[in-house]
Design an enzyme around this catalytic site. Structure first.
Site, PDB file in Angstrom:
ATOM      1  CB  CYS A 415      -0.884  -0.033   1.175  1.00 12.12           C
ATOM      2  SG  CYS A 415      -2.502   0.862   0.679  1.00 12.12           S
ATOM      3  CG  HIS A 547      -3.466  -3.686   3.082  1.00 11.32           C
ATOM      4  ND1 HIS A 547      -2.352  -3.065   3.953  1.00 11.32           N
ATOM      5  CD2 HIS A 547      -4.137  -2.678   2.632  1.00 11.32           C
ATOM      6  CE1 HIS A 547      -2.498  -1.887   3.875  1.00 11.32           C
ATOM      7  NE2 HIS A 547      -3.665  -1.554   3.251  1.00 11.32           N
ATOM      8  CD  GLU A 549      -1.114  -6.598   4.709  1.00 10.38           C
ATOM      9  OE1 GLU A 549      -0.756  -6.847   3.783  1.00 10.38           O
ATOM     10  OE2 GLU A 549      -1.256  -5.417   5.426  1.00 10.38           O
TER      11      GLU A 549
HETATM   12  N1  GLN Z   1      -2.208   6.395   3.161  1.00 10.55           N
HETATM   13  C1  GLN Z   1      -2.162   5.705   1.895  1.00 10.55           C
HETATM   14  C2  GLN Z   1      -3.441   5.672   1.340  1.00 10.55           C
HETATM   15  O1  GLN Z   1      -4.292   6.135   1.861  1.00 10.55           O
HETATM   16  C3  GLN Z   1      -1.787   4.486   2.244  1.00 10.55           C
HETATM   17  C4  GLN Z   1      -2.699   3.775   2.866  1.00 10.55           C
HETATM   18  C5  GLN Z   1      -2.038   2.431   3.503  1.00 10.55           C
HETATM   19  O2  GLN Z   1      -0.928   1.989   3.434  1.00 10.55           O
HETATM   20  N2  GLN Z   1      -3.170   1.496   4.036  1.00 10.55           N
HETATM   21  O3  GLN Z   1      -3.657   5.622   0.044  1.00 10.55           O
END
Ligand code: GLN
Length: 592
Positions: A415, A547, A549
């Site tokens: 992310c 994600h 995970e």
């Molecule tokens: N802050 C970033 C976004 O909002 C990444 C979010 C995250 O890593 N879960 O896109």
């Protein structure tokens, strides 16, 4: 849409055709952080291996509607479900241990319960009555439990056999009173023979002779009984195995037979908890209380025991530098840790996490903090930048990514870790010096990462791109991607998301010109989901907007994590070559 706008309704309680659901209600005593979640997940593992289908509900006695707006620093990771629910991290334990997929309604909070009752009151559902905590809120909680317990969570038709209900917090907290009252009533609603109360408590060990103290447990059970709930089983967390005399004393003072006072003492890894509960007769205690005949008895724990022992015997280390900003509270990266561990199990490596506080990489290079942090980066077999929000530690993370890219150290970005890898590439390979994300600079001249169009910035709760979305793989000529290789198919995959920002499509052609590969895109081809570097440039450089995970399992690790660990351990054969069932037992398809 959250379930709040369509409150759950009790279904068919009068129906004589309905299956009898059995419930195991777990409460905690003395202190929080006892490992109640692990205990109840282990109970679930045993019941599954007795041949039962199991579901679970987590009750969180706080007023937040969900965990989405809570700081990971205070509360640990925000766990994301397929349906986009942002929930307590314990639901992750249930999904991982029990191999199930839960929904946001499996996490009941005080906020949700009250919200539902207040909505009904406004709609006039209570016909002019005085709306009260008892019975209106307590009934709403019971209806909710009964409704959601019957939802299938294992992909099979029809409801599970047993529903585990974990009450968060500690007995005696004002916050959880209303839930305990609801559950006290619930045992009569569903029948005493269908409800087993299991209390997890603490037995501290004092002094040089190791005296096992029962008083805290006595007090917490008294507290529980004062609200009308008598436990059927007491699980005692302790550093030592419970002595016979301790068991008998707890039995005497807590109104529970000695055989139902179980010891969960410290073990070498969490997978042993299921084994020790089994050895103490938990399956028959529960089967007797709930009047059930387990299809498999004794439960088939062989492969679980094998895993628990295998984990104890891992010796060859693999060092992963995790560059984050909440590294003091490791629960804030719980699923990432689990995914790394599961990946390490699959290639028989002992995982060592080297926690790197990103801001330590931002100070002068002569500073002691920098020297220590950079030493960890240099000695790591793999570097991981996980998800995150806000601009703290960004420069440090960029430095770590730059190190991984230029020194050919295996890199996994999740992310924010992908967004920053794009920024790093734009700055240092393409030469766009001020490349950044609008998350850090709203007026950025070169916004490589931009705000998602569907966002409502004035309302923080539930406005992100959340939950399971499809990623389609994208090939560059004949080049087989890491993405296709790890997921074991050439089409795509569903993974869970939680983000507001994304790669700015305007910059994609330029980044591609300089060799960055966008090997996963969304179903409309607009959102960049996966980036990679080709093997000719870097041995393993992979980052995802999603994600992965959140879908890892002990015996079926998340594919990108398994491949990353392979690469870090020097076992990765390269994209398109030899990724032998290291991820899923059977390759995941795009069909959910
Ligand atoms: N802050 C970033 C976004 O909002 C990444 C979010 C995250 O890593 N879960 O896109």
């Amino acid at each position: 849409m959250t379930s709040l706008s369509s409150p759950p309704s009790p279904r068919g309680r009068s129906s004589s055709m309905r299956k009898t659901m059995k419930y195991i209600v777990v409460t905690g005593g003395v202190v929080s952080g006892l490992g109640k979640g692990i205990t109840i997940s282990s109970v679930g593992v045993i019941l599954k291996r007795c041949g039962f289908r199991v579901t679970s509900i987590k009750i969180d006695p706080y007023l937040n509607t969900d965990a989405g707006t809570m700081s990971p620093f205070e509360h640990g990771e925000v766990y994301v479900l397929n349906d986009g629910g942002e929930v307590d991290l314990d639901l992750g334990n249930y999904e991982r241990f029990l191999g199930i997929q839960l929904t946001r309604d499996h996490n009941i909070t005080t906020g949700k319960a009250y919200h539902q009752v207040i909505q009904r009151e406004r709609r006039g559902d209570y016909l002019g009555k005085t709306v009260q905590v008892v019975p209106h809120v307590t009934n709403a909680i019971q209806d909710w439990i009964e409704r959601i317990a019957f939802e299938s969570v294992d992909g099979k038709v029809g409801p599970a056999d047993i529903c585990l209900i974990e009450v968060g917090g500690t007995v005696g907290d004002i916050e959880s009173m209303i839930f305990l009252e609801a559950l006290r009533q619930f045992q009569f609603r569903v029948g005493r023979e269908n409800c087993c109360f299991l209390h997890v408590s603490l037995v501290p060990v004092l002094g040089s002779v190791g005296e096992q103290k029962t008083k805290p447990t006595q007090h917490s059970v008294r507290e529980l009984r004062s609200v009308g709930i008598t436990p059927d089983v007491i699980v005692c967390r302790s550093s030592q195995k419970l002595k016979r005399a301790t068991q008998e004393k707890i039995s005497l003072f807590c109104h529970v037979p000695p055989s139902n006072v179980l010891s969960v003492h410290d073990v070498t890894n969490i997978y042993h908890v299921a084994m020790i509960l089994c050895d103490q007769g938990l399956p028959s205690i529960i089967a007797n209380k709930l009047q059930m005949n387990p299809p498999v008895m004794p439960p088939d724990m062989a492969s679980w025991a094998e895993m628990a022992n295998m984990v104890d015997n891992l010796t060859v280390e693999v060092h992963i530098a995790l560059v984050g900003k909440y590294t003091d509270l490791q629960d804030s990266y719980l699923s990432v840790l689990k995914a790394l561990k599961h990946g390490a199990f699959s290639c028989k490596r002992k995982l060592v996490i080297d926690w790197v506080e990103a801001s330590d990489l931002e100070v002068a290079e002569t500073n002691e903090d920098f020297i220590k942090a950079f030493e960890l980066i240099k000695n790591a077999d793999g570097i991981l930048v996980p998800g995150g929000f806000g601009d703290r530690g960004i420069k440090g993370k960029l430095k770590a990514i730059n190190y991984a890219r230029t020194n050919k150290v295996p890199y996994l970005g999740i992310c924010l870790g992908m967004q920053l890898a794009v920024v790093e590439f734009a700055r240092n390979v393409v030469g766009i010096e001020n490349a950044t994300s609008t998350e850090f600079d709203e007026k950025a001249e070169n916004p490589l990462i931009i705000f998602m169009p569907e966002i409502n910035p004035s309302h923080m709760g539930g406005t992100m791109r959340l939950g399971s979305r499809q990623t389609l793989f994208h090939r560059y000529g004949e080049e087989v991607s890491i993405a296709e290789t790890v997921y074991g198919n050439s089409t795509g995959v569903y993974e869970r998301h939680r983000h507001r920002y994304e790669v700015n499509p305007e910059y994609v052609p330029k980044l591609e010109d300089y060799g960055l590969r966008f090997t996963g895109v969304d179903d409309k081809g607009q959102r960049m989901e996966i980036i990679e570097l080709p093997e000719s440039v870097h041995p393993f450089f992979f980052a995802a907007q999603f994600h992965p995970e959140f879908k890892t399992r002990p015996q079926s690790p998340s594919p990108p994590f398994a491949a990353f660990i392979q690469a870090a351990a020097g076992l990765w054969a390269g994209a398109g070559k030899g990724f032998q069932k290291i991820g899923r037992e059977s390759p995941r398809t795009v069909v959910e």
